[in-house]
Design an enzyme around this catalytic site. Structure first.
Site, short mmCIF file in Angstrom:
data_model
loop_
_atom_site.label_atom_id
_atom_site.label_comp_id
_atom_site.label_asym_id
_atom_site.label_seq_id
_atom_site.Cartn_x
_atom_site.Cartn_y
_atom_site.Cartn_z
N ARG A 1 61.76 -19.08 -11.06
CA ARG A 1 61.84 -18.77 -9.63
C ARG A 1 61.84 -20.09 -8.88
O ARG A 1 61.01 -20.97 -9.16
CB ARG A 1 60.65 -17.92 -9.19
CG ARG A 1 60.54 -17.84 -7.68
CD ARG A 1 59.53 -16.83 -7.21
NE ARG A 1 60.02 -15.47 -7.42
CZ ARG A 1 59.44 -14.39 -6.91
NH1 ARG A 1 58.37 -14.52 -6.15
NH2 ARG A 1 59.92 -13.18 -7.14
N ARG B 1 53.42 -10.27 -8.42
CA ARG B 1 53.86 -9.24 -9.38
C ARG B 1 54.97 -9.72 -10.31
O ARG B 1 54.94 -9.38 -11.49
CB ARG B 1 54.20 -7.92 -8.67
CG ARG B 1 55.32 -7.93 -7.69
CD ARG B 1 54.99 -7.13 -6.46
NE ARG B 1 54.34 -8.01 -5.51
CZ ARG B 1 53.40 -7.64 -4.68
NH1 ARG B 1 52.99 -6.42 -4.65
NH2 ARG B 1 52.87 -8.52 -3.85
N THR B 2 55.91 -10.51 -9.82
CA THR B 2 57.01 -10.90 -10.71
C THR B 2 56.49 -11.78 -11.84
O THR B 2 56.80 -11.56 -13.01
CB THR B 2 58.11 -11.62 -9.91
OG1 THR B 2 58.50 -10.79 -8.82
CG2 THR B 2 59.32 -11.92 -10.78
N HIS C 1 67.85 -11.69 -7.09
CA HIS C 1 66.61 -11.35 -7.79
C HIS C 1 66.95 -10.14 -8.67
O HIS C 1 66.55 -9.01 -8.39
CB HIS C 1 65.54 -11.02 -6.75
CG HIS C 1 64.14 -10.92 -7.27
ND1 HIS C 1 63.83 -10.97 -8.61
CD2 HIS C 1 62.96 -10.75 -6.62
CE1 HIS C 1 62.52 -10.85 -8.74
NE2 HIS C 1 61.97 -10.71 -7.56
N LYS D 1 54.64 -34.69 -8.75
CA LYS D 1 54.54 -36.17 -8.85
C LYS D 1 55.91 -36.81 -8.65
O LYS D 1 56.09 -37.99 -8.91
CB LYS D 1 54.03 -36.56 -10.24
CG LYS D 1 52.62 -36.10 -10.55
CD LYS D 1 52.24 -36.62 -11.94
CE LYS D 1 50.87 -36.16 -12.37
NZ LYS D 1 50.63 -36.50 -13.77
C1 NCD Z 1 60.40 -10.30 -3.36
C2 NCD Z 1 60.82 -11.73 -3.62
O1 NCD Z 1 60.01 -12.57 -3.98
O2 NCD Z 1 62.00 -11.97 -3.44
N1 NCD Z 1 59.19 -9.92 -3.94
C3 NCD Z 1 59.08 -9.68 -5.26
O3 NCD Z 1 59.72 -10.29 -6.11
N2 NCD Z 1 58.23 -8.70 -5.62
C4 NCD Z 1 60.50 -9.93 -1.95
C5 NCD Z 1 59.67 -10.66 -0.95
O4 NCD Z 1 59.15 -11.73 -1.20
O5 NCD Z 1 59.58 -10.13 0.16
#
Ligand code: NCD
Length: 312
Positions: free
Chosen positions: A104, A54-55, A132, A82
């Site tokens: 990320r 989703r992110t 986050h 690599k």
């Molecule tokens: C979270 C994350 O990746 O930190 N999920 C997200 O961004 N929707 C929480 C998780 O991974 O549990």
């Protein structure tokens, strides 16, 4: 605001301004033609070195609906596999004239480090167990739409706190907006040093989910993050659910219509029962659509003009 690395980068006023912009962006979702010209000619790169559904897709759609050119780079399929260093990968991508870099990474502090290497605006989409910020913004925005002001409202955050960047960003965001927060976890998943931190930041801790649920105005369940666990943090999945899961029986402890949040991905049957995930009061999918609006607002403020309304 040049980067969004932490909730700490935002003043409380700026959080409210982002929510106002997000509300305008939310309306775009109901249009037939979902496109605004705001970021025409800007380029946004999504660099994801950890899995995401989703992110990543919501940053991608957010950029596209604002008319930016968006490209995705993931660890698998990039030159990091690599042996290229993060710095070289990031500098290579930015040498192509990138305006925004959404990153990320499994290492805490990675987004901050990257922001020191590049001219682009950097958005932290999750750095290890650290922060986050867009998730916390979308959670608070979702709850504010449901509850009105968060001032004085009691939010219970329950689950694997030790490994959760969502929890660390949410504590800052929710307390800043005046919510009362209680965090609940088994002792093994309660972060070390939480006593001094909770006293300084003004939140409460508990090991007793059944005592906290009846007093909550909103519940946020967090995923058990097995991929970050190096040892056994609880005896069995069954025992975790019995002690700390939002089960069907525990739903009955909640006041009526209390929103149930989960950032996803959910482990159904472990931290949250299907009855809770699919309950009428679950806002899990609303969090996803709010997330899109929040990410549009963040990209807009970073790349089209700063929060004071001047051009960046
Ligand atoms: C979270 C994350 O990746 O930190 N999920 C997200 O961004 N929707 C929480 C998780 O991974 O549990």
């Amino acid at each position: 605001m040049k980067h969004l690395l932490s909730i700490d980068d935002l003043t409380t006023d700026e959080i409210h301004q982002l929510f106002e912009t997000a509300a305008d962006m939310h309306d775009v979702q109901n249009r037939e033609v979902k496109k605004l010209p705001a970021l025409r000619g800007r380029t946004v790169v999504n660099m994801f070195f950890e899995d995401s559904t989703r992110t990543r897709s919501s940053f991608e759609i957010a950029g596209k609906w604002l008319s930016a050119d968006v490209i995705n780079v993931s660890a698998k399929g990039s030159s990091t596999s690599k042996g290229e260093s993060l710095r070289d990968t990031v500098l290579t991508v930015c040498a192509m004239g990138v305006d925004g870099l959404v990153i990320r990474h499994p290492a805490s502090g990675a987004a901050l480090q990257v922001s020191e290497w590049v001219d682009a605006s950097v958005v932290n989409a999750g750095d290890g167990m650290h922060e986050h910020p867009t998730q916390a913004l979308l959670d608070a925005y979702t709850l504010q739409r449901r509850l009105g002001s968060l001032e004085g409202r009691h939010v219970a955050i329950i689950g694997d706190l030790t490994h959760s960047r969502v929890f660390r960003s949410n504590i800052q965001c929710l307390t800043r907006l005046g919510a009362r927060v209680t965090v609940v976890a088994p002792p093994t998943l309660m972060p070390s040093g939480v006593g001094a931190w909770s006293a300084a930041a003004g939140f409460e801790t508990s090991y007793d989910i059944d005592a906290v649920l009846p007093t909550a105005d909103a519940v946020m369940m967090l995923r058990v993050q097995r991929e970050r666990m190096s040892g056994a943090f609880f005896p069995s999945a069954r025992e975790y659910t019995v002690g700390y899961g939002l089960t069907r029986d525990r739903l009955a402890l909640l006041k009526p219509d209390v929103p149930i949040c989960h950032p996803g991905p959910m482990n159904r049957g472990l931290e949250i029962a299907a009855d809770a995930a699919d309950a009428a009061q679950s806002v899990v999918l609303e969090q996803v659509s709010s997330g899109l609006a929040i990410r549009m607002a963040v990209l807009y403020h970073l790349l089209a003009g700063d929060l004071q309304g001047e051009n960046a």
